[in-house]
Design a protein around this motif. Structure first.
Motif, PDB file in Angstrom:
ATOM      1  N   ASP A 139     -23.641  40.897 -57.191  1.00 26.03           N
ATOM      2  CA  ASP A 139     -22.538  41.509 -56.270  1.00 26.03           C
ATOM      3  C   ASP A 139     -23.324  42.870 -55.495  1.00 26.03           C
ATOM      4  N   CYS A 140     -23.623  42.919 -54.468  1.00 19.89           N
ATOM      5  CA  CYS A 140     -24.420  44.007 -53.769  1.00 19.89           C
ATOM      6  C   CYS A 140     -23.399  44.280 -52.561  1.00 19.89           C
ATOM      7  N   THR A 141     -22.032  44.034 -52.716  1.00 24.61           N
ATOM      8  CA  THR A 141     -21.157  44.404 -51.606  1.00 24.61           C
ATOM      9  C   THR A 141     -20.997  46.063 -51.461  1.00 24.61           C
ATOM     10  N   SER A 142     -20.650  46.460 -50.243  1.00 26.70           N
ATOM     11  CA  SER A 142     -20.676  47.691 -49.675  1.00 26.70           C
ATOM     12  C   SER A 142     -21.998  48.585 -50.125  1.00 26.70           C
ATOM     13  N   ASN A 143     -23.005  48.245 -49.824  1.00 22.31           N
ATOM     14  CA  ASN A 143     -24.184  49.109 -49.710  1.00 22.31           C
ATOM     15  C   ASN A 143     -24.808  49.285 -48.444  1.00 22.31           C
ATOM     16  N   LEU A 144     -26.182  49.758 -48.379  1.00 24.88           N
ATOM     17  CA  LEU A 144     -26.713  49.827 -47.075  1.00 24.88           C
ATOM     18  C   LEU A 144     -27.843  48.904 -46.833  1.00 24.88           C
ATOM     19  N   LEU A 145     -27.936  47.852 -47.456  1.00 14.90           N
ATOM     20  CA  LEU A 145     -28.684  46.854 -47.203  1.00 14.90           C
ATOM     21  C   LEU A 145     -29.081  46.036 -45.832  1.00 14.90           C
ATOM     22  N   GLU A 146     -30.454  46.571 -45.430  1.00 17.90           N
ATOM     23  CA  GLU A 146     -30.665  45.848 -44.126  1.00 17.90           C
ATOM     24  C   GLU A 146     -31.356  44.435 -44.234  1.00 17.90           C
ATOM     25  N   THR A 147     -31.881  44.440 -45.352  1.00 16.84           N
ATOM     26  CA  THR A 147     -32.564  42.937 -45.465  1.00 16.84           C
ATOM     27  C   THR A 147     -32.620  42.630 -47.003  1.00 16.84           C
TER      28      THR A 147
END
Length: 567
Positions: free
Chosen positions: A189-197
Motif C-alpha cells: 500500500d503506497c496510497t497518498s504519496n508523491l510517486l511519479e513512477t
C-alpha cells in the motif's frame, strides 16, 4: 497466570510493579499462605503480553528489559516521543504496536528483535527508518503509514519474509528497485504519496495480490508480466492519461481495477481480456465512450462511470445500475461496426466563419451541445446558433478557459438536464445555472470555486453534483436544501466540517465523497444517515475512525459511528 497484563485508564506513568511483576512476590501471597501450587500464578510463567494502549504515556522505562519473556507489547494511542533502547533486549517479542504516538525516530536497537513478526508504526512523526531495519528477517507485517518518510532504505530488500507492507500517507517520491526482492509480499500500500513512477522491477513480484497506488502523481503504469496472482490494482486519483493493451494483457487474475479520478480519455478493447474482473471504477475521467465488448465480461458486477462526459450512452442508462448498463452494451455489440461506419461517413461537423467547429451530428442525433477541449475563454455565439429548433438535453463545455457561465445557456432551460463545465476557471456560479430547473446532473469539478449561490436551491430535480478539485473551505449550505440530491462528489477541497444533522434530512443522498479534505473529526451523527450507500472519507487528517475501519466499507463506518453516539 496467563502471562497477560492490560491497562487503558489514561495513566501517565506505568506503575513500577508492572516492570517488576516477574521479580516481586505479590502482596496477596504474603497475606495468605494457603495458596495451592495451581493457584501460585506468580511462580508459573513470566509475563508474555503487555497492553498499555490508550493512556497518556510520554515515556517508557528502561526497566522494560525486566520483562524478557514478552511476545506482545502494545502501546498504541499514547504520547510517546521515543522508545527506550532497552526495547531491543526483548528477544522473544513477536508483535510490537507503537502506532498513534509522537515518535520522530526509532532506536537502532530495534534491529535486535529478530523474532518480530508484526510491527505497527503508523500515525507517528517518523522521518527516517534505521538502516539496520533489514535485519528483522522474520517480519511478516509492517505498517509505517501516516508518517513523514521521504524515502525507503534499500535495506528493506532484506525483509524477505514480509507479506504485508503499508507505506501509505507519507512523502515518498520513489520506491527502491530492491523492493522487488520481497518475493513473499502479497499486499503493498503506497496510497497518498508523491510517486511519479514505480520501478519496473515491481512487475516481478510474483506473490503480489493487492497493490494500492492511489493519490500519487503517476502518469503511467508499469507492465505486470510476473504478477500472475494480482487480484486488486488501485491507481485512482493520479494523472494517468492512457491505459494500453500492454498494461492489461498480463492482468488475467485481476478482480478489482480502480482507475477513478485520472485523465483517461478511452478504455482499450483489450479490457475484455480481464475475464476475472468483478469491479471496474472509472469515475471522474474524460471517457466519452466504452468498448461494447465490455458487456461480455462474465464476472463484472460493479461498473462506475459517474463524472465522465459519456456521449454514446444516455444519462438515464448510467443511473440504472451496472447490470442494465452491461445489458445495453451487449445489445450494441452487433451494431458496433455499423455505428463506426456511420460516424466516419456522415458529415459531423460544420465549419463556421469564426473557424469554430460545431458538432451538428451530436446536436441532431445525441441532443448534445458540445464545445469542449478548445481552451476557449468564451463560447462563440455560433455554437448556440447551431442549435436552431433542435432539442438539447446535454451541454458539454469542459476543458476550456471559461471564467464565467455563458449567458446563453438560459435559452436551453426548457430541455437541458445535464451540464458539464469541468476543467475551466470558474470562480463563481452565476444565476444562469439556477434557471435550468430540469437539471439533474451538474459537473463543475476542477475549477476555482469557493462558494455556491443560494439560488441553486431552485434546482429541485438535481440528482448529481460534482464539485471535486475546487477551493471550498466550507460545505455549501445550499446543498443541504436540495432534497433530490443522490450523489455529492466533494473530494479534494479544504472543507473542515459537515453538518451531519442536515445531511440526515437529505433522504435520497446515497453517495457522499469527502476524500482529501481537512476534516479533523467525523461527526458521530453521520452514522444515522441510513440512506448513504457510499461514504468516502480517506485522505482527511482525522484520527477516528481509523484506516482499518474505513477499509471495511461504508456500512461498517456508519455502524461504527452509530454505536458511539451517546444515549
Amino acid at each position: 497466570m496467563f502471562g497477560y497484563f492490560a491497562t487503558g485508564n489514561y495513566n501517565e506513568n506505568v506503575p513500577q510493579t508492572v516492570w517488576r511483576i516477574n521479580l516481586d512476590t505479590p502482596e496477596e501471597a504474603n497475606q495468605n499462605l494457603s495458596f495451592g501450587g495451581a493457584d501460585r500464578w506468580w511462580e508459573q510463567t513470566d509475563l508474555t503480553k503487555l497492553i498499555l494502549s490508550n493512556n497518556k504515556l510520554q515515556t517508557l522505562s528502561d526497566d522494560i528489559r525486566l520483562l524478557p519473556a514478552l511476545t506482545v507489547l502494545d502501546v498504541h494511542d499514547n504520547e510517546l516521543a521515543s522508545l527506550p533502547c532497552a526495547v531491543g533486549e526483548l528477544e522473544n517479542l513477536q508483535r510490537l504496536n507503537i502506532s498513534h504516538n509522537k515518535l520522530k525516530i526509532l532506536p537502532e536497537e530495534i534491529k535486535n528483535l529478530r523474532n518480530l513478526k508484526s510491527l505497527f508504526l503508523q500515525n507517528n512523526e517518523l522521518t527516517s527508518i534505521p538502516e539496520g531495519f533489514g535485519q528483522l528477517l522474520n517480519l511478516e507485517e509492517l505498517d509505517i503509514s501516516n508518517n513523514h518518510l521521504s524515502s525507503v532504505p534499500a535495506s528493506f530488500s532484506s525483509l524477505t519474509s514480509l507479506v504485508r507492507l503499508n507505506l501509505a500517507r507519507n512523502q515518498l517520491k520513489s520506491l527502491p528497485t530492491e523492493i522487488s526482492r520481497m518475493k513473499r509480499l502479497k499486499q503493498l500500500d503506497c496510497t497518498s504519496n508523491l510517486l511519479e513512477t514505480v520501478p519496473s522491477e515491481l512487475a516481478s513480484m510474483e506473490s503480489l495480490e493487492l497493490l494500492y497506488l492511489r493519490r500519487n502523481k503517476l502518469r503511467s503504469l508499469p507492465e505486470f508480466p510476473s504478477c500472475r496472482l494480482l487480484k486488486e490494482l488501485h491507481v485512482g486519483e493520479n494523472q494517468i492519461e492512457v491505459i494500453g493493451a500492454e498494461h492489461l494483457k498480463h492482468l488475467s487474475s485481476i478482480n478489482v481495477l480502480d482507475l477513478r479520478d485520472n485523465k483517461l480519455k478511452s478504455i482499450p478493447d483489450e479490457i475484455t481480456l480481464l475475464q476475472a474482473l468483478e469491479r471496474l471504477d472509472l469515475t471522474n475521467n474524460d471517457i466519452s465512450s466504452l468498448p461494447y465488448a465490455l458487456g461480455n465480461l462474465p464476472h463484472l458486477k460493479f461498473l462506475a462511470l459517474e463524472g465522465n462526459p459519456m456521449r454514446t450512452i444516455r444519462r438515464d442508462l448510467l443511473t440504472k445500475g451496472t447490470q442494465e448498463l452491461l445489458k445495453y452494451l451487449r445489445s450494441k455489440i452487433k451494431d458496433d461496426a455499423a455505428h463506426q461506419n456511420e460516424t466516419t461517413t456522415t458529415g459531423t461537423a460544420m465549419t463556421l466563419p469564426s473557424e469554430s467547429r460545431v458538432n451538428v451530428h451530436a446536436i441532431v442525433t445525441l441532443k448534445i451541445l458540445e464545445y469542449s477541449e478548445k481552451q476557449a475563454t468564451a463560447i462563440p455565439d455560433e455554437v448556440f446558433d447551431a442549435v436552431g429548433r433542435n432539442v438539447i438535453t446535454s451541454i458539454n463545455f469542459s476543458k476550456n478557459q471559461l471564467n464565467g457561465i455563458p449567458k446563453r445557456v438560459v435559452e436551453l432551460k426548457e430541455t437541458v438536464t445535464d451540464v458539464n463545465l469541468s476543467f475551466n476557471k470558474l470562480s463563481l456560479i452565476s444565476l444562469e445555472i439556477c434557471v435550468l430547473q430540469k437539471l439533474t446532473h451538474l459537473d463543475i469539478r476542477n475549477n476555482l470555486l469557493t462558494a455556491l449561490p443560494e439560488e441553486m436551491s431552485a434546482l429541485m430535480r438535481l440528482q448529481t453534483i460534482n464539485l471535486s478539485f475546487n477551493r471550498f473551505k466550507t460545505f455549501p449550505d445550499v446543498l443541504y436544501c436540495i432534497p433530490t440530491l443522490e450523489t455529492v462528489l466533494f473530494s479534494n477541497n479544504q472543507v473542515g466540517s459537515v453538518d451531519a444533522l442536515r445531511l440526515k434530512k437529505m433522504e435520497k443522498l446515497a453517495t457522499l465523497d469527502l476524500q482529501n479534505n481537512d476534516l479533523l473529526q467525523v461527526p458521530l451523527e453521520l452514522g444515522n444517515c441510513v440512506s448513504l450507500r457510499t461514504l468516502l472519507l480517506e485522505g482527511n487528517p482525522f484520527r477516528i475512525p481509523r484506516a482499518a475501519i474505513l477499509a471495511k466499507g461504508t456500512a461498517a463506518v456508519l455502524e461504527y459511528l452509530r454505536d458511539r453516539i451517546p444515549p
